[in-house]
Write an enzyme that holds these catalytic residues in place. Structure first.
Site, PDB file in Angstrom:
ATOM      1  N   LYS B  52       1.898  36.865  25.789  1.00 48.52           N
ATOM      2  CA  LYS B  52       0.705  36.048  25.949  1.00 48.52           C
ATOM      3  C   LYS B  52       0.838  35.151  27.181  1.00 48.52           C
ATOM      4  CE  LYS B  52      -0.856  34.240  22.108  1.00 48.52           C
ATOM      5  NZ  LYS B  52      -2.142  34.859  21.716  1.00 48.52           N
ATOM      6  N   ARG B 122       0.422  28.096  20.347  1.00 50.53           N
ATOM      7  CA  ARG B 122       0.624  29.452  19.816  1.00 50.53           C
ATOM      8  C   ARG B 122       2.021  29.941  20.156  1.00 50.53           C
ATOM      9  NH1 ARG B 122      -4.756  30.094  22.277  1.00 50.53           N
ATOM     10  NH2 ARG B 122      -6.211  30.999  20.782  1.00 50.53           N
ATOM     11  N   GLY B 131       4.647  37.629  11.227  1.00 50.56           N
ATOM     12  CA  GLY B 131       5.588  36.642  10.709  1.00 50.56           C
ATOM     13  C   GLY B 131       5.820  35.535  11.710  1.00 50.56           C
ATOM     14  N   MET B 133       4.548  32.464  14.262  1.00 52.85           N
ATOM     15  CA  MET B 133       3.556  31.433  14.003  1.00 52.85           C
ATOM     16  C   MET B 133       2.210  31.766  14.622  1.00 52.85           C
ATOM     17  SD  MET B 133       3.466  27.367  14.540  1.00 52.85           S
ATOM     18  CE  MET B 133       2.213  27.477  15.791  1.00 52.85           C
ATOM     19  N   ARG B 366      -3.742  41.806  27.373  1.00 52.00           N
ATOM     20  CA  ARG B 366      -2.505  42.589  27.200  1.00 52.00           C
ATOM     21  C   ARG B 366      -2.887  44.069  27.162  1.00 52.00           C
ATOM     22  NH1 ARG B 366      -1.560  40.848  20.881  1.00 52.00           N
ATOM     23  NH2 ARG B 366      -3.564  41.652  20.158  1.00 52.00           N
ATOM     24  N   HIS B 486      15.128  74.617  -1.773  1.00 51.47           N
ATOM     25  CA  HIS B 486      14.180  75.711  -1.649  1.00 51.47           C
ATOM     26  C   HIS B 486      12.803  75.188  -1.248  1.00 51.47           C
ATOM     27  CE1 HIS B 486      11.151  78.487  -3.387  1.00 51.47           C
ATOM     28  NE2 HIS B 486      11.924  79.393  -2.812  1.00 51.47           N
ATOM     29  N   SER B 808      25.020  75.411  19.729  1.00 44.74           N
ATOM     30  CA  SER B 808      23.805  74.734  19.289  1.00 44.74           C
ATOM     31  C   SER B 808      24.212  73.641  18.315  1.00 44.74           C
ATOM     32  CB  SER B 808      22.858  75.728  18.623  1.00 44.74           C
ATOM     33  OG  SER B 808      21.705  75.059  18.179  1.00 44.74           O
ATOM     34  N   CYS B 875      19.535  72.217  17.393  1.00 42.53           N
ATOM     35  CA  CYS B 875      18.524  72.765  16.498  1.00 42.53           C
ATOM     36  C   CYS B 875      18.396  71.945  15.230  1.00 42.53           C
ATOM     37  CB  CYS B 875      18.815  74.228  16.177  1.00 42.53           C
ATOM     38  SG  CYS B 875      20.366  74.472  15.327  1.00 42.53           S
ATOM     39  N   TYR B 895      18.523  72.889  26.091  1.00 38.10           N
ATOM     40  CA  TYR B 895      17.252  72.911  25.380  1.00 38.10           C
ATOM     41  C   TYR B 895      17.345  72.143  24.072  1.00 38.10           C
ATOM     42  CZ  TYR B 895      19.284  76.436  22.292  1.00 38.10           C
ATOM     43  OH  TYR B 895      20.081  77.073  21.388  1.00 38.10           O
TER      44      TYR B 895
END
Lengths: 929, 929
Positions: B52, B122, B131, B133, B366, B486, B808, B875, B895
């Protein structure tokens, strides 16, 4: 000098990475002559000449009467295989050359019909190895040389006997003909002639036999028995080389970690005959007693016999005094020689000799095998005799062998073929051996034991209710559960033999039997066969808790015996070892045993063991099944005084030595009730509905308990548990300190993977410790450290060290998680892996130095980088295994911790590691000069 | 310049390790002035001034009408806490100094009864944070300044309204008085007076209210409401700082990985009033449409109102055109300003403004939050508008957000307070969201779906028999089973939402209900409370497979939509990314999806999935339960053609791109029959006695299946299984090659811990491949590689590389084993760990770079040292998670492979990683100039 040149050139060439052109390569020496006072080789050339060849060379150099011969080197063997089973260039020429030398030395000629030289051909690797080629004697005999032998010895019977022996050996050993085919014929002839002994057969009988044997040979091999001595020799050499890659030898090497690249040497030696009448004989012996170590010549002999008669057990050997009586000149010479040899080798030796017509010939010498007891005695005696120094004495004793002196063990002399053993081993849960009658319940165990029976308690698995029965039994066998199961943990604590998780036994508790597959030696097939067996209540079985083997019936046991020699050796080891040797001890009794063996502290005191005690388990279960903090706290309040009592007794026993207490580690569900009955009991005492308890019991089930809600994860999610434990530890410590008794608690947090876990637990510990000290109005020193037992802890050891006063490697779990392999489940593949050389060794027995060991090294380096001087130990079961102890020494640990009965083994291994390092240091410094 | 000096000195001091003496330290600037065309700070000073404060400074610099004020820095906040909640030396003086500057700029005086300056206070941290102020408005009012305000505005009602608002805000926010205490009184007064709106209250009503409020304040805080404006200011600043360590803020930071060390700034700014009549107003807006990205001003306003009225929802905001209509001059200025701002920031912005008596004031700016769709549109439009380049456009899009475009998801705008959610989440087994009616059997799922119902299949666990029902359902919920169960495996394969292992649901299949604990928002308590709930067949539930949440009832879903923008962005990403992006695909359908998203290959094709198909499971079970090789082979012969068919279809789909097939991985026991009925069925078809089958079934049970007889351990002990699989792969490949269709099979061996395992499997693979090619008379290229998924493989990667064509990383298992933690069992502690900051993030969601990542780095280095250029991928599920993708880029993988629907996310993340690296490279080169 020429040889040295060759070596130098080879080395230089290798450095330049330029392969020397094959043709231009200097001639390599493949064959080493020995005999009658001279030798090309020496006793320290075992790598090149094998054990036997080196021994023969050394004896020759010492001027001892060794029949002339030569050794074809292991290098020749290796090149033979590299060349696709062809002799290396020049080898055969050298064989012929050396054969001539032998002929000259012995005054006989190979293949000479008038004065034939006969030879024996034997394999001889660096280590003696079953499956390697046996001896072929009398090689060089054929129809013509046989006549020469008859003429020379004037003993037709002897010559034909030699010939038929030769055909048998050559046929069976070189050509792989079933030996029984020859023996059956021999037996028939003996039967036919009404003879009892081979020696009863006449020359004619033997002559006929030779023809029959040659027929068998032709039938089995498809070719005639080779007449040409040079061909015989070549075939025998090929067989020696070939046996290096025989199935049994390969398997043996894999199991014993012997490299395939060593190769075997081949010894060709002039035959001498102990069976040329009453002035001849043969014998074997040890320079000292191999079972007690006593300093006297321990040998046996046979008059008018060949060595193989002793081996085959055809005749019973006589005491060596018989030789003294009957052939005093030969005996006297032998007496001088064995003493000279022992002095020369500075160790107890095993020797073989033959007397031919009154003349002594030495055929073999090597370092003799001995029992643990003998090993101690001999080492100490030789120190006294100033033959060796103390360090050498310590290196002479095999630490693994010390186990013989500490636990009952199955007599190693027993022939495995006489045992009925179960096929699939269980887990070696607690070492030692035990024999007893099978019972299936703890109550019966107590009852039977009460009336003086020795029993083995066989259970699907044990629970705290079985403690009484486990106490009463000689040993425990379970079908389920792993190395950390209730049975295993409790048995180790009791120092009682246990085989756990023998999953292949199928127990019928009602019928009081179990069924199992066993392997039995089938003499017909000359191999083991598998059968089903039923074992009933009252049947004898034998457990080997060191290997996990189960034997039906009573195997002979050897009982432990702690001698004065043992104490002296331990003192010597203490003097040189650098590593501390601590004990894993969960009870005051364990602690007392540890003190007896001279532990430097307790490296692992498992608190869960205390939770298993039958009078506590109920409170523990109440705690687990409470679904709120208050319920847990009230149950824990009941446990607190009991835990405090445990620690009091252990601390007291340890007299101010460090006691490393590991906070609760196993998954809570291990403590859960097994039956509805137990649940109902808890339900009423807790005032919680049965259904709710049952549901909670179910929820606590884990898919992979090893990787589940355990270790510090418990301490973090249920902090009240660890708070109670820390309180118990600190209250006990304060109380003793008030009584002016020294204490040194080390509080250890298990299964830390992230530094934040330890930070949180450390904070909690310090806070509780502060409170207790304030309440007790006394200050007590203590430390807070952690196990390193998952890879993440090892790899982030620098972070973890910032919150730890010490590390202790939990190599059991570290091995399991590093491999991703549960020891409890590995039974279906790990034995296969080891047998097939996929893993060289079981990583739970000796530390996997390449994998797990690398992580340990990383942890040590990172940990000490972050906190110089950090104390680091090991408390996994590897802490008592010699090779692992040596590794721990090398990577700079401060101590190893093992079960109390392993302390001597660990101490000796630690001493040897220190001595080896020192030696290496010396070698290095010499190298740099 | 002075500031720069300070910084330089500080830095040098630090390097010399010499702390500068405190007294001599140059005065630090703690307070930054802004407003009316000038500012001490700048827009890029978010670290110091908060978001701010930086925005206000930047707007001031741009000459925009910002009411004057000042920002107290985050450094001041941090020192405040370091000093034990005392202001750093000099800060308060600077506050007073800057307050004077504000007074001069605004022509008013703080606390002046005649011409009072009022301010807002502020908090303003770098990241906006719940949370922290809230705003306190109208600070500076007291009895005296109130009179000044009345005189100045000539509006008593306005002044008293401002005063009572101030007391409410100060009391509740600064002094923590329950806000409802004030509101209740207000409501009573309104009721009493018969008013509906606050605005209906008269000045006298408000006057009376102020007195009552002061009484409440006194009663609740024990002190009088502070009259002294400077005291008010100090108390408010303290409250702003204090809120940094408020419980909610601390927790939020832990969850979102925001360091405690950032601190918050505090903004003190001149009040402007939008509620001074019809020429005043207030509003908020976005410079473009935040949900579509369309290029138009998207704003709302209220006439004669303060900002808090919008927030409180007291009045409904109007379209911005209303401002244009009623206050055209202010609107015109706003229009110019927002365009200028956007051009300046080169991004879509979120702004706040107030009009006081016709004059526009800017209060905040912002970067604006946006949907994924809008993010794409805005980024692309701005490229077209030449505001940004393509790389910047790519960096502007949050990869994680792309998920919105790929799966149905629960509308993120839904207020969690309106949902009834189960307390203990299940496992996020397959992503996306689904709504449907609960059914308890697969048959019912098919039946209900057949008549057009949307259903969720709820099962204790699923088995191959349930496949039809799973297909028919919108989503699947199971009570048991983990991420590899499964249900999880099959659902991911189907791209279907699944929550697995929701252990806290208790299913009664007979009664067709399940019971569960849910959390419901209790408005009274202003918190969630836990209740028991019963869900019956036919009740609606909503699953969130991305988080594991289960919601009772129908939550609103957003459906995916793939736009042209999406395709353009993907193309842009493809251009810059270095990493390959491959897919995990087990079926031809998966493969087709992967191709659609532009996969570079298949990085993981799991073969066990194929085993689960209902027509195959029987043959698989026959194989497992056979106790000899022959039995297994005959069962495998039935499976071979099916597997070959699978591979044929997948290879065909992938058109010659590499397809990495992982040989069978899970423990065999996962395939075992569950019921005696199934066993009986098998018994008759296999011709094996039921009892024997049952016994074998029992023997196959594992204690820790994750660490058990699985992966290549199966392939080694039962080689016929892998032989069949390799044969199926190669036969399929050969067949396609014959049809001139390109194929590139990569055969992957799972769970290798020791190089010997891989060597053996590689040898087998090459041999089978050779045979098949010979039989088919065609040559096919293929590779053999391995998963790196246990620590031992990583640490010995140099050895393993010698036998591998590729690596991998299986980071799921690697994480589990490195931590020693089973994901299936972690539910009881892992959420606690993450919530309490013991672990910063769930290591199964994003790679644990310090632990697991270190092992990966070691493996990459060792692997490529041994085999330069070794292809390495990942993977595990991390392959589609943006931070993990960036990590994979950094350590040099070739990759990443992820589920097909994650490909876009992975591509974008890969592109961003490449761009960031390039930028860093530039920065570095600049640094070295």
């Amino acid at each position: 000098m020429a040889k040295a040149m060759v070596k130098t050139r080879g080395a230089k060439g290798a450095k330049r990475q330029m392969p020397a052109p094959k043709k231009a390569a200097p001639k390599r020496k493949y064959v080493y002559f020995f005999g009658m006072g001279k030798a090309d080789g020496k006793g320290d050339m075992k790598d090149l000449l094998g054990g036997k060849g080196a021994g023969l060379a050394e004896m020759s150099r010492l001027g001892m009467p060794v029949p002339a011969g030569f050794t074809i080197t292991t290098e020749a063997c290796n090149e033979y295989f590299e060349n696709g089973r062809k002799y290396p260039q020049g080898m055969w020429d050298q064989v012929i050359e050396n054969l001539k030398k032998v002929e000259r030395a012995m005054g006989m000629k190979f293949g000479d019909p008038a004065n034939p030289l006969l030879v024996s051909v034997r394999s001889g690797a660096k280590f003696s190895m079953p499956g390697m080629m046996d001896t072929v004697l009398n090689l060089g005999l054929n129809r013509q040389t046989l006549q020469g032998l008859i003429k020379k010895t004037n003993n037709e019977r002897f010559a034909y006997d030699a010939y038929r022996r030769f055909i048998t050996m050559f046929g069976s050993i070189v050509m792989d003909v079933d030996r029984r085919k020859f023996e059956n014929v021999l037996d028939e002839v003996k039967k036919e002639k009404g003879c009892k002994e081979d020696t009863d057969l006449t020359a004619d009988d033997l002559k006929a036999l030779v023809d029959t044997y040659k027929g068998i040979y032709r039938k089995e091999t498809g070719q005639d028995f080779p007449e040409e001595p040079m061909q015989q020799l070549q075939m025998a050499i090929n067989a020696v080389f070939g046996s290096w890659f025989g199935d049994r030898a390969v398997k043996y090497r894999k199991i014993h970690e012997i490299s395939d690249k060593l190769g075997t040497a081949c010894n060709v030696q002039t035959m001498v005959f102990g069976n040329m009448g009453d002035s001849s004989g043969t014998g074997v012996g040890f320079t000292r007693d191999p079972s007690t170590g006593d300093r006297h010549f321990f040998a046996e002999c046979l008059i008018n016999a060949q060595g193989e008669d002793v081996v085959a057990g055809i005749r019973t050997p006589l005491h060596i005094d018989e030789l003294k009586r009957r052939l005093p000149r030969a005996y006297k010479e032998l007496d001088t020689i064995y003493k000279k040899l022992e002095k020369h080798y500075r160790d107890m030796l095993d020797i073989e000799f033959t007397v031919q017509e009154g003349n002594l010939y030495m055929l073999q010498t090597r370092v003799g095998k001995r029992t643990a007891k003998a090993a101690l005695r001999i080492a100490l005696d030789m120190v006294k005799e100033k033959m060796i120094d103390e360090n050498t004495a310590l290196l002479r004793i095999d630490p693994a062998q010390l186990d013989q002196l500490l636990h009952p063990m199955i007599d190693p002399k027993i022939d495995p073929k006489t045992l009925v053993m179960i096929v699939q081993k269980g887990l070696p849960a607690s070492p030692g051996a035990a024999v007893g009658k099978v019972v299936f319940t703890a109550d019966e165990a107590e009852e039977w034991a009460g009336r003086g029976e020795k029993v083995i308690l066989v259970r699907p698995e044990t629970s705290p209710e079985d403690i009484g029965g486990m106490h009463a039994a000689q040993g425990i066998l379970t079908a389920r559960g792993g190395m950390t199961s209730h049975a295993a943990v409790v048995a180790r604590g009791m120092g009682k033999c246990c085989v756990a998780g023998a999953g292949s036994i199928s127990i019928d508790e009602e019928k009081k039997v179990f069924t199992i597959e066993v392997k039995v030696y089938d003499k017909e097939k000359e191999d083991f066969t598998v059968k089903d067996a039923i074992v009933r209540e009252g049947d004898f079985i034998t457990l080997n808790g060191t290997t996990g083997e189960v034997i039906l019936g009573q195997a002979p046991l050897i009982m432990p015996e702690l001698t004065r020699d043992f104490a002296i050796v331990m003192k010597m080891a203490d003097k040189v070892k650098k590593l501390g040797v601590w004990a894993n001890a969960d009870t005051p009794k364990d602690a007392a045993t540890a003190m007896k063996f001279g532990a430097g502290g307790i490296g692992l005191c498992r608190t869960e063991h205390m939770f298993f005690e039958p009078d506590r388990i109920k409170a523990v279960r109440e705690m687990i099944l409470s679904d709120d903090v208050e319920g847990r706290k009230s149950a824990l309040a009941k446990i607190l005084p009991m835990q405090r009592g445990d620690f009091l007794a252990i601390f007291k026993e340890m007299k101010g030595l460090p006691v490393t207490v590991r906070l609760l580690d196993p998954p809570l569900h291990e403590f859960l009730p097994h039956t509805d009955e137990e649940l109902r009991d808890l339900s009423s005492s807790m005032g919680v509905p049965f259904d709710k308890l049952k549901a909670r019991n179910k929820v606590l089930h884990e898919f992979n308990p090893m990787l589940g809600h355990r270790g510090c994860r418990l301490g973090i999610t249920y902090p009240e548990i660890y708070e109670m434990q820390v309180r118990a530890i600190m209250e006990a410590a304060c109380e003793l300190k008030k009584q002016k008794i020294k204490v040194m608690p080390e509080i250890m947090v298990p299964l830390v993977a992230h530094v934040n876990e330890l930070a949180r637990m450390r904070k909690m510990t310090i806070e509780v410790a502060r409170q207790v000290q304030k309440e007790c109005k006394i200050k007590v020193d203590y430390h807070v450290g952690t196990m390193i037992e998952v890879a993440r802890a090892a790899i982030t050891a620098d972070q973890i060290a910032t919150e730890a006063d010490f590390f202790s490697f939990g190599t059991n779990d570290l091995t399991q998680t590093t491999y991703g392999l549960s020891r409890d489940d590995a039974g279906r593949f790990l034995p296969f892996y080891v047998e097939n050389g996929i893993l060289e060794e079981d990583p739970f027995i000796t530390i996997d130095q390449e994998g797990v060991g690398q992580l340990m090294k990383i942890a040590v380096e990172k940990g000490r980088n972050a906190k110089p001087g950090l104390k680091i130990g090991i408390c996994g079961e590897h802490g008592g295994e010699p090779k692992s102890v040596e590794f721990c020494h090398r990577i700079g640990l401060n101590y190893v911790s093992c079960s109390p009965y392993r302390i001597p083994v660990a101490k000796l291994a630690a001493a040897q590691a220190a001595i080896k390092e020192k030696k290496k240091g010396k070698d290095l410094s010499r190298a740099t000069v």
